[in-house]
Design a protein around this motif. Structure first.
Motif, PDB file in Angstrom:
ATOM      1  N   PRO A  21       0.800  -1.234   0.000  1.00  0.00           N
ATOM      2  CA  PRO A  21       0.000   0.000   0.000  1.00  0.00           C
ATOM      3  C   PRO A  21       0.832   1.283   0.000  1.00  0.00           C
ATOM      4  CG  PRO A  21      -0.793  -1.535   1.658  1.00  0.00           C
ATOM      5  CD  PRO A  21       0.479  -2.095   1.146  1.00  0.00           C
ATOM      6  N   ASP A  22       2.066   1.213   0.434  1.00  0.00           N
ATOM      7  CA  ASP A  22       2.846   2.457   0.455  1.00  0.00           C
ATOM      8  C   ASP A  22       3.446   2.791  -0.905  1.00  0.00           C
ATOM      9  OD1 ASP A  22       4.763   0.558   0.245  1.00  0.00           O
ATOM     10  OD2 ASP A  22       5.963   1.207   1.946  1.00  0.00           O
ATOM     11  N   GLY A  23       3.357   1.876  -1.832  1.00  0.00           N
ATOM     12  CA  GLY A  23       3.864   2.149  -3.168  1.00  0.00           C
ATOM     13  C   GLY A  23       5.382   2.110  -3.264  1.00  0.00           C
ATOM     14  N   ARG A  24       6.034   1.565  -2.272  1.00  0.00           N
ATOM     15  CA  ARG A  24       7.496   1.467  -2.315  1.00  0.00           C
ATOM     16  C   ARG A  24       7.973   0.025  -2.197  1.00  0.00           C
ATOM     17  NH1 ARG A  24       6.412   5.474  -3.879  1.00  0.00           N
ATOM     18  NH2 ARG A  24       7.099   7.584  -3.379  1.00  0.00           N
ATOM     19  N   SER A  55      -0.953 -14.507   9.446  1.00  0.00           N
ATOM     20  CA  SER A  55       0.076 -13.591   9.939  1.00  0.00           C
ATOM     21  C   SER A  55      -0.374 -12.178   9.633  1.00  0.00           C
ATOM     22  CB  SER A  55       1.408 -13.847   9.242  1.00  0.00           C
ATOM     23  OG  SER A  55       1.857 -15.141   9.554  1.00  0.00           O
ATOM     24  N   VAL A  56      -0.257 -11.339  10.602  1.00  0.00           N
ATOM     25  CA  VAL A  56      -0.584  -9.931  10.398  1.00  0.00           C
ATOM     26  C   VAL A  56       0.726  -9.153  10.431  1.00  0.00           C
ATOM     27  CG1 VAL A  56      -1.860  -7.951  11.250  1.00  0.00           C
ATOM     28  CG2 VAL A  56      -2.830 -10.234  11.473  1.00  0.00           C
ATOM     29  N   PHE A  57       1.004  -8.486   9.344  1.00  0.00           N
ATOM     30  CA  PHE A  57       2.237  -7.711   9.244  1.00  0.00           C
ATOM     31  C   PHE A  57       1.912  -6.235   9.305  1.00  0.00           C
ATOM     32  CE2 PHE A  57       3.248 -11.669   7.132  1.00  0.00           C
ATOM     33  CZ  PHE A  57       4.517 -11.971   7.616  1.00  0.00           C
ATOM     34  N   VAL A  58       2.859  -5.479   9.862  1.00  0.00           N
ATOM     35  CA  VAL A  58       2.763  -4.025   9.756  1.00  0.00           C
ATOM     36  C   VAL A  58       3.450  -3.657   8.453  1.00  0.00           C
ATOM     37  CG1 VAL A  58       3.320  -1.832  10.841  1.00  0.00           C
ATOM     38  CG2 VAL A  58       2.907  -3.845  12.242  1.00  0.00           C
ATOM     39  N   CYS A  59       2.730  -2.987   7.575  1.00  0.00           N
ATOM     40  CA  CYS A  59       3.266  -2.752   6.243  1.00  0.00           C
ATOM     41  C   CYS A  59       4.431  -1.754   6.261  1.00  0.00           C
ATOM     42  CB  CYS A  59       2.178  -2.217   5.321  1.00  0.00           C
ATOM     43  SG  CYS A  59       0.920  -3.428   4.970  1.00  0.00           S
ATOM     44  N   GLU A  60       4.488  -0.977   7.286  1.00  0.00           N
ATOM     45  CA  GLU A  60       5.503   0.061   7.338  1.00  0.00           C
ATOM     46  C   GLU A  60       6.910  -0.535   7.286  1.00  0.00           C
ATOM     47  OE1 GLU A  60       5.088   2.531  10.732  1.00  0.00           O
ATOM     48  OE2 GLU A  60       6.735   3.852  10.139  1.00  0.00           O
ATOM     49  N   HIS A  63       4.669  -0.660  17.292  1.00  0.00           N
ATOM     50  CA  HIS A  63       3.622  -1.244  16.440  1.00  0.00           C
ATOM     51  C   HIS A  63       2.482  -1.768  17.267  1.00  0.00           C
ATOM     52  CE1 HIS A  63       5.664  -0.531  12.844  1.00  0.00           C
ATOM     53  NE2 HIS A  63       6.623  -1.459  12.989  1.00  0.00           N
ATOM     54  N   GLU A  64       2.873  -2.458  18.357  1.00  0.00           N
ATOM     55  CA  GLU A  64       1.826  -2.973  19.244  1.00  0.00           C
ATOM     56  C   GLU A  64       0.944  -1.827  19.719  1.00  0.00           C
ATOM     57  OE1 GLU A  64       1.461  -6.260  21.215  1.00  0.00           O
ATOM     58  OE2 GLU A  64       2.145  -6.909  19.234  1.00  0.00           O
ATOM     59  N   GLY A  65       1.643  -0.795  20.145  1.00  0.00           N
ATOM     60  CA  GLY A  65       0.921   0.376  20.647  1.00  0.00           C
ATOM     61  C   GLY A  65      -0.014   0.937  19.609  1.00  0.00           C
ATOM     62  N   ASP A  66       0.534   1.035  18.383  1.00  0.00           N
ATOM     63  CA  ASP A  66      -0.301   1.571  17.306  1.00  0.00           C
ATOM     64  C   ASP A  66      -1.538   0.713  17.102  1.00  0.00           C
ATOM     65  OD1 ASP A  66       1.382   3.607  16.904  1.00  0.00           O
ATOM     66  OD2 ASP A  66       2.380   2.761  15.128  1.00  0.00           O
ATOM     67  N   MET A  67      -1.262  -0.604  17.104  1.00  0.00           N
ATOM     68  CA  MET A  67      -2.363  -1.526  16.877  1.00  0.00           C
ATOM     69  C   MET A  67      -3.445  -1.325  17.930  1.00  0.00           C
ATOM     70  SD  MET A  67      -2.275  -5.609  17.069  1.00  0.00           S
ATOM     71  CE  MET A  67      -2.403  -5.631  18.835  1.00  0.00           C
ATOM     72  N   TYR A  68      -3.000  -1.316  19.170  1.00  0.00           N
ATOM     73  CA  TYR A  68      -3.983  -1.164  20.245  1.00  0.00           C
ATOM     74  C   TYR A  68      -4.678   0.180  20.159  1.00  0.00           C
ATOM     75  CZ  TYR A  68      -2.676  -5.552  22.317  1.00  0.00           C
ATOM     76  OH  TYR A  68      -2.480  -6.868  22.524  1.00  0.00           O
ATOM     77  N   LYS A  69      -3.881   1.150  19.759  1.00  0.00           N
ATOM     78  CA  LYS A  69      -4.476   2.475  19.620  1.00  0.00           C
ATOM     79  C   LYS A  69      -5.600   2.449  18.583  1.00  0.00           C
ATOM     80  CE  LYS A  69      -1.275   5.794  20.206  1.00  0.00           C
ATOM     81  NZ  LYS A  69      -0.176   6.622  19.626  1.00  0.00           N
ATOM     82  N   SER A  70      -5.279   1.825  17.465  1.00  0.00           N
ATOM     83  CA  SER A  70      -6.316   1.801  16.413  1.00  0.00           C
ATOM     84  C   SER A  70      -7.533   1.015  16.885  1.00  0.00           C
ATOM     85  CB  SER A  70      -5.763   1.216  15.116  1.00  0.00           C
ATOM     86  OG  SER A  70      -5.461  -0.142  15.286  1.00  0.00           O
ATOM     87  N   LEU A  71      -7.237  -0.097  17.579  1.00  0.00           N
ATOM     88  CA  LEU A  71      -8.362  -0.883  18.096  1.00  0.00           C
ATOM     89  C   LEU A  71      -9.192  -0.061  19.059  1.00  0.00           C
ATOM     90  CD1 LEU A  71      -7.057  -4.484  18.826  1.00  0.00           C
ATOM     91  CD2 LEU A  71      -8.873  -3.797  17.273  1.00  0.00           C
ATOM     92  N   LEU A  72      -8.460   0.622  19.931  1.00  0.00           N
ATOM     93  CA  LEU A  72      -9.125   1.451  20.933  1.00  0.00           C
ATOM     94  C   LEU A  72      -9.962   2.523  20.263  1.00  0.00           C
ATOM     95  CD1 LEU A  72      -8.815   1.206  24.006  1.00  0.00           C
ATOM     96  CD2 LEU A  72      -7.401   3.262  23.900  1.00  0.00           C
TER      97      LEU A  72
END
Lengths: 436, 601
Positions: A101-104, A161-166, B247-256
């Motif tokens: 999604p980031d296009g990179r 698996s859930v990845f963070v795309c960043e 990332h965990e924090g972000d995830m929880y944040k988004s969930l929250l």
């Protein structure tokens, strides 16, 4: 309604850029980028072989062209026409290629689903993701582009698996309660992941972003199950189309069934209490009398063969989430439009030929469909229109895709394409085209 | 007797007469026997021959007297009397008395005998009757026994069938079980195989990957002109543990965020609902409270309205107040109270509505039936039910009456019945009947017209045939006369024959058709009376009449024309017979008409 002149294309590869300014088409091994409004050729790129797959990056700056047979991916830049990038997957082969999604980053799935290779255009770094599962929809990115869910198969068990795309950090890895996972899809708000089992078993599992099982749903047993699945744009509803010719709607609070939409062969508009749209133009025919009923042509499927042509294979919510369009495979010439506010049938669009493709206007509740004939059909709550595509050679519309502002439509034939411009009644929306 | 009882009960009367005669015979014979016994007992002192010829002769008068005296005394009849024992002479007066008594006794015995005979007869006939009855019953018993055995047999067969079916079922079940087992076995085998294959596949994949890595695939490469910046413009970060936690924090944040948004929406929805609830409450209270004065204002519905307790309304108001307070709070207790009060009010509203409903229905009934007392709903409904039943019965009755009427109309219809009908039926029904009759008449008229057409066609056919025959006869005659040497006679006979032919041709035709028409007309006369009584001026009948009248004069005219020459009526008649025969042969339809028409002619 106006139509552009007809252009050549191959492999039905024509994409409007996400920002709506360019139209990219592939002709054999050439990639042509045009301006959507003037249709002037802006760039012309030549690839190493016939292009099989083409995709815009999310920022509309790059175009990916994949040549699966050669295991090659070429990336072109619009800003720097002399910039080039070539990714060679080598002897391991290539079956699928897509942008992150980031296009990179480019995600390549190798042959036999040995692995997913993640190529970074920023750092030239390569990462591998092992054990991807070969299935209907094994990879899905959340709508905001921050997470990627990937179906995996290890030790005869399904995992997600859930990845963070960043930075491709593995956020969660969990086993799913499926026999044979067939697909997964994020809810539009990116917080719920719907996972469904293969058609042998009717099972939908709903996982939270953090991997908790929120709920599971099974409508029946011992019969062929899910065929298609779609989230409503508000993430409020989950529509599940199955082999029993029904669509079931789940809600997002209890994840229980709210209603189910049947696709009967005989429709009684008066009994159903719905105002079916009467269509007088073209071959669209819909019964609108008070007591008369319409019988829909049904093709009896051969149930003994694998993947029988029966059941709801395509589902699409309109952009405002008010309508749901469905197609039942053994009534191929009919598209059903359901009202999601009344939870009832809104219209039945019966065509003379089998419906090839239908798509909602991304801005308005307007449905475009084509049947492989030189006609374009449009439905909206106000009424229906069918338009003959003006051409000498008999341009047959096999597929279509909307411009993101909903003012024009790309009609794709076998080897040609043309643009169809809608009559814009409200000019005010034109200025604000792409607001993502 | 036994033999006779075997015969069927139909012949009982005849048998009885036979029996009686025979029994009389037997009885008489027995009497004779008795007489003979008597007579044979007598000749103690006499020769039998004499005795047989005469009991008393000159010589043995005293003995006879003595003997008779003895006998009489032994019989108890005036023992002392017919003869003085010493003189042994006949004392005439007692003798006569004795004789008279004897005669009397004999007559009595005869009468009793007759009575006994009759009794015997009666008993014998009853016996016979009983015997026949018995026989019949026996037959019946036999039949029933046979039936019973048949049924038993059937039952047995059915039992057998059931058994076989049950065994079938059992075997089928077993089969199913077996198949299920097989399926389960196959499924497990399949899944096992699938797993094995998958494992192998995974192994192969691993190996392939390993091989590819070992080979150091040169081709595997990325060729980029220059590296790109990130789309968000940031610099690339190193993967660190911190990144993971962030990332965990972000995830929880988004969930929250999602949950918060959802909660927010729910809150909004809740408040909306609360508002709606409040609104509803207010409306309800409004509806319920000013209802009283409203109802009082309307004088008609006053009495039932009073039943609604004002105390309850006040209580509601109280509850309403308190619930309104509660709405602002949002704790568990308040919610309970709220729901409770709402339920209470709802129940009241429902009751009230029901009451209103019943009142409305009552008001309607009152409107209909003037000043009728308020009736409870059940009674009202019962009444309704009863009335419906009555209506149904009435309808049935009318229907049967109609049917009967129809029958009557069809069978015989005269002025009397018409008058009766006029009395019996309402104008409406009569109208309807008329309608039906008219329809029927129309149909009949059509039919008649068809028939007429047909007969006309037949007439035409006959005409043609006649002319043909005429021609032929003329030709034959010509031929014949040409052959004969009598030329002068020929001329005469020719003219004669021609005249005969002219006679023959037309009346013969009329003969075959007019009688039919006449009979028809007579039948129609009957019908027409019926029509006229019910519905005057039916077009079909009049038409028919007209047509008939038209035909009749025509036929008469033609007849007259034909009979003008009375040269040879006999021959003509003969020819009629012939022609009739021929017509009959040709057309079976006309045959029946012809037959009918024979008698008037």
């Amino acid at each position: 309604m106006n139509f552009s002149e007809i252009f050549k294309q191959s492999n039905q590869l024509c994409r409007i850029s996400p920002d709506g300014r360019y139209l990219a088409t592939c002709v054999q091994y050439r990639l042509v980028v045009r301006d959507v409004n003037s249709l002037q050729i802006l760039h012309l790129y030549t690839c190493l072989d016939q292009i099989v797959h083409m995709e815009w990056s999310s920022d509309s700056l790059f175009i990916l062209c994949a040549m699966y047979k050669r295991g090659l991916v070429q990336v072109w830049s619009l800003e720097q026409p002399d910039w080039h990038c070539k990714i060679d997957e080598g002897s391991i082969g290539l079956v699928s290629s897509r942008w992150s999604p980031d296009g990179r980053h480019i995600l390549n799935t190798t042959e036999f689903h040995l692995r997913v290779t993640v190529w970074s255009l920023c750092t030239k770094a390569v990462s591998y993701i092992k054990y991807p599962k070969a299935c209907q929809k094994g990879i899905d990115f959340s709508r905001d582009g921050s997470y990627m869910a990937l179906a995996e198969r290890r030790d005869c068990k399904d995992y997600v698996s859930v990845f963070v795309c960043e930075d491709w950090h593995l956020l969660r890895h969990f086993e799913t309660e499926t026999q044979d996972l067939a697909g997964l899809e994020w809810s539009p708000n990116g917080c719920v992941l719907a996972v469904w089992d293969s058609c042998l078993e009717y099972k939908v599992l709903l996982y939270s972003l953090d991997g908790r099982l929120l709920s599971s749903f099974s409508a029946y047993e011992w019969s062929l199950g899910i065929k298609s699945l779609a989230w409503s744009p508000s993430s409020q509803f989950l529509a599940i189309g199955s082999f029993d010719e029904k669509v079931r709607i789940l809600n997002h609070i209890t994840w229980k069934k709210i209603t189910e939409f049947e696709h009967p062969a005989t429709i009684y508009p008066a009994l159903a209490g719905l105002g079916l749209m009467c269509v007088s133009t073209g071959p669209l025919t819909v019964g609108g009398g008070p007591m008369d009923h319409t019988t829909i042509p049904v093709v009896k499927p051969d149930l003994d063969r694998a993947n029988p042509k029966v059941g709801v294979s395509s589902l699409a919510f309109s952009a405002d989430g008010r309508y749901l369009a469905t197609k039942n495979d053994n009534m191929a010439s009919v598209v059903w439009v359901w009202n999601m506010q009344k939870m009832s049938l809104e219209a039945v669009l019966e065509q003379t030929a089998a419906v090839r493709c239908f798509q909602w206007d991304p801005r308005r509740p307007r449905l475009a469909l084509c049947t492989g004939t030189p006609r374009l059909y449009l439905w909206s709550p106000a009424g229906s229109v069918s338009v003959q595509v003006p051409s000498e050679g008999g341009f047959q519309v096999h597929a279509l895709s909307w411009h993101s502002n909903g003012d024009s439509l790309v009609l794709i034939g076998k080897e040609h394409l043309c643009l169809c411009y809608m009559d814009t009644e409200d000019k005010s929306t034109d200025s604000n085209i792409w607001t993502k | 007797m036994g033999d006779w009882s075997m015969t069927s009960p139909l012949g009982v009367s005849m048998e009885n007469s036979e029996i009686s005669s025979i029994s009389r015979v037997t009885l008489s014979s027995s009497r004779q026997n008795h007489d003979s016994l008597y007579s044979s007992s007598l000749p103690l002192s006499k020769s039998s021959h004499n005795v047989l010829s005469a009991f008393c002769i000159e010589e043995n008068v005293p003995q006879c007297i003595l003997y008779i005296n003895q006998e009489l005394s032994s019989l108890g009849l005036a023992s002392m009397c017919i003869a003085t024992p010493v003189e042994a002479t006949l004392n005439s007066v007692p003798a006569l008395n004795a004789m008279y008594e004897l005669l009397q006794a004999q007559r009595r015995s005869q009468r009793s005998l007759e009575a006994l005979e009759q009794d015997l007869l009666r008993t014998s006939s009853t016996l016979e009757h009983l015997q026949t009855g018995n026989y019949r019953l026996k037959d019946q018993l036999e039949l029933l026994k046979r039936e019973k055995s048949g049924l038993h047999e059937k039952e047995r067969q059915l039992q057998l069938k059931i058994e076989t079916l049950q065994s079938c079922l059992k075997s089928e079940k077993e089969e199913i079980q077996k198949l299920q087992n097989i399926i389960a076995g196959r499924a497990s085998q399949y899944s096992h195989d699938a797993k094995r294959k998958e494992r192998e596949c995974v192994k192969l994949k691993e190996r392939l990957g390993q091989l590819l890595i070992d080979k150091r695939d040169k081709k595997l490469a990325i060729d980029v002109l220059n590296y790109l910046g990130r789309s968000d413009g940031k610099r690339i970060q190193w993967k660190t543990g911190k990144a993971g936690t962030s990332h965990e924090g972000d995830m929880y944040k988004s969930l929250l965020n999602d949950y918060e948004a959802r909660q927010q929406s729910l809150m909004v929805e809740n408040s909306e609902l609360k508002k709606v609830l409040q609104q509803m409450k207010r409306d309800m209270m409004y509806i319920l409270s000013p209802h009283k004065p409203c109802a009082k204002a309307s004088p008609g519905d006053d009495s039932p309205e009073r039943g609604f307790p004002p105390a309850g309304l006040e209580g509601q108001d109280e509850v309403g107040e308190c619930s309104r307070e509660n709405l602002d709070q949002s704790c568990e207790k308040a919610r309970e109270q709220l729901t409770y009060s709402i339920r209470l009010q709802w129940r009241r509203l429902k009751n009230h509505m029901e009451k209103l409903d019943s009142q409305v229905s009552l008001a309607q009934t009152q409107q209909q039936s003037g000043s009728e007392e308020a009736v409870p709903r059940e009674v009202h409904e019962e009444e309704m039910q009863r009335m419906r039943l009555e209506v149904q019965q009435g309808k049935d009755f009318i229907h049967t009456q109609q049917q009967l009427l129809q029958k009557q109309l069809n069978s015989s219809f005269d002025d009397e019945t018409a008058a009766l009908l006029n009395d019996c039926y309402t104008l409406e029904e009569k109208e309807r009947l008329k309608e039906e009759w008219r329809l029927f008449e129309e149909q009949k008229g059509n039919f008649e017209r068809e028939r007429k057409n047909f007969t006309e066609a037949a007439i035409r056919l006959g005409h043609e045939k006649k002319t043909f025959e005429e021609d032929r006869a003329a030709w034959l005659k010509n031929q014949f006369l040409n052959l004969t040497p009598f030329v002068d006679r020929k001329k005469y006979s020719l003219s004669d024959s021609q005249s005969a032919l002219s006679i023959r041709s037309e009346p013969e035709l009329q003969q075959s058709y007019t009688p039919a028409k006449l009979t028809k007309s007579s039948t129609y006369n009957e019908f027409s009376t019926t029509y006229s009584s019910i519905s005057d001026g039916l077009p079909s009948t009049t038409e028919l009449y007209r047509t008939l009248h038209l035909i009749q004069p025509e036929t008469r005219h033609s007849k007259r024309g034909s009979w003008q020459e009375p040269s040879s009526p006999i021959r003509a008649e003969n020819l009629f017979g012939k022609s009739k025969c021929s017509v009959r042969c040709r057309d079976p339809c006309i045959l029946s008409l012809d037959k009918d028409g024979d008698s008037p002619i």
